[in-house]
Design a protein around this motif. Structure first.
Motif, PDB file in Angstrom:
ATOM      1  N   ARG A 151       0.808  -1.225   0.000  1.00 24.19           N
ATOM      2  CA  ARG A 151       0.000   0.000   0.000  1.00 24.19           C
ATOM      3  C   ARG A 151       0.838   1.271   0.000  1.00 24.19           C
ATOM      4  O   ARG A 151       0.306   2.368   0.093  1.00 24.19           O
ATOM      5  CB  ARG A 151      -1.014   0.011   1.150  1.00 24.19           C
ATOM      6  CG  ARG A 151      -2.068  -1.075   0.991  1.00 24.19           C
ATOM      7  CD  ARG A 151      -3.160  -1.031   2.014  1.00 24.19           C
ATOM      8  NE  ARG A 151      -3.716   0.297   2.177  1.00 24.19           N
ATOM      9  CZ  ARG A 151      -4.187   0.759   3.332  1.00 24.19           C
ATOM     10  NH1 ARG A 151      -4.185   0.012   4.410  1.00 24.19           N
ATOM     11  NH2 ARG A 151      -4.693   1.979   3.403  1.00 24.19           N
ATOM     12  N   ASN A 152       2.162   1.172  -0.067  1.00 20.21           N
ATOM     13  CA  ASN A 152       3.059   2.325  -0.179  1.00 20.21           C
ATOM     14  C   ASN A 152       2.706   3.453   0.803  1.00 20.21           C
ATOM     15  O   ASN A 152       2.498   4.601   0.404  1.00 20.21           O
ATOM     16  CB  ASN A 152       3.052   2.855  -1.615  1.00 20.21           C
ATOM     17  CG  ASN A 152       3.582   1.816  -2.567  1.00 20.21           C
ATOM     18  OD1 ASN A 152       4.698   1.327  -2.413  1.00 20.21           O
ATOM     19  ND2 ASN A 152       2.777   1.445  -3.544  1.00 20.21           N
ATOM     20  N   PRO A 153       2.687   3.151   2.102  1.00 16.71           N
ATOM     21  CA  PRO A 153       2.328   4.194   3.069  1.00 16.71           C
ATOM     22  C   PRO A 153       3.395   5.289   3.146  1.00 16.71           C
ATOM     23  O   PRO A 153       4.557   5.080   2.787  1.00 16.71           O
ATOM     24  CB  PRO A 153       2.243   3.433   4.391  1.00 16.71           C
ATOM     25  CG  PRO A 153       3.164   2.282   4.207  1.00 16.71           C
ATOM     26  CD  PRO A 153       3.040   1.901   2.757  1.00 16.71           C
ATOM     27  N   ARG A 154       2.984   6.435   3.639  1.00 16.28           N
ATOM     28  CA  ARG A 154       3.901   7.547   3.853  1.00 16.28           C
ATOM     29  C   ARG A 154       4.940   7.128   4.895  1.00 16.28           C
ATOM     30  O   ARG A 154       4.610   6.468   5.884  1.00 16.28           O
ATOM     31  CB  ARG A 154       3.119   8.768   4.352  1.00 16.28           C
ATOM     32  CG  ARG A 154       3.930  10.029   4.436  1.00 16.28           C
ATOM     33  CD  ARG A 154       3.099  11.200   4.895  1.00 16.28           C
ATOM     34  NE  ARG A 154       2.692  11.136   6.291  1.00 16.28           N
ATOM     35  CZ  ARG A 154       3.502  11.352   7.333  1.00 16.28           C
ATOM     36  NH1 ARG A 154       4.757  11.631   7.147  1.00 16.28           N
ATOM     37  NH2 ARG A 154       3.042  11.280   8.563  1.00 16.28           N
ATOM     38  N   ILE A 155       6.176   7.525   4.680  1.00 18.05           N
ATOM     39  CA  ILE A 155       7.253   7.173   5.597  1.00 18.05           C
ATOM     40  C   ILE A 155       7.677   8.427   6.354  1.00 18.05           C
ATOM     41  O   ILE A 155       7.977   9.459   5.750  1.00 18.05           O
ATOM     42  CB  ILE A 155       8.473   6.592   4.832  1.00 18.05           C
ATOM     43  CG1 ILE A 155       8.064   5.349   4.035  1.00 18.05           C
ATOM     44  CG2 ILE A 155       9.611   6.286   5.789  1.00 18.05           C
ATOM     45  CD1 ILE A 155       7.574   4.191   4.873  1.00 18.05           C
TER      46      ILE A 155
END
Length: 115
Positions: free
Chosen positions: A82-86
């Motif tokens: 889901r490519n979450p914010r880092i």
């Protein structure tokens, strides 16, 4: 996966349903792991039991079977379902979770590099 900066080394993937073992999967005996050459951009998992999973990936460019860091900052690529914010540290399990049911799921993971 997309965004790999080279074809060197291995891609190491871990699927887990255990929030306590995300993202490392260190103590998760039920985790599903794979290591594939970095030249392979698609990784398929068959026979996955229905449930809520997360995927964590590392681009182990030097093939030493770990994510190399400097002062706690990854020196190799990493990515999550889901490519979450880092921000500072890895994302929460809930930010990367996805449901697996009877129908096949596809997760497009973008690799990230700090150095």
């Amino acid at each position: 996966m997309t965004g790999l900066r080279s074809d060197k080394g291995m891609i190491r993937v871990c699927l887990t349903t255990d929030p306590a073992n995300f993202p490392g999967c260190v103590d998760d005996r039920h985790a599903i792991t794979r290591s594939v050459p970095a030249t392979q951009r698609d990784i398929r998992f068959a026979g996955i039991a229905p449930g809520t999973y997360t995927a964590s990936l590392i681009h182990d460019e030097n093939s030493n079977a770990k994510l190399d860091t400097f002062a706690g900052i990854p020196r190799e690529g990493f990515g999550f379902s889901r490519n979450p914010r880092i921000g500072f540290g890895p994302p929460r399990f809930s930010a990367a979770e996805f449901a697996v049911g009877a129908v096949a799921q596809t997760q497009q993971v973008t690799m990230r590099y700090m150095f």
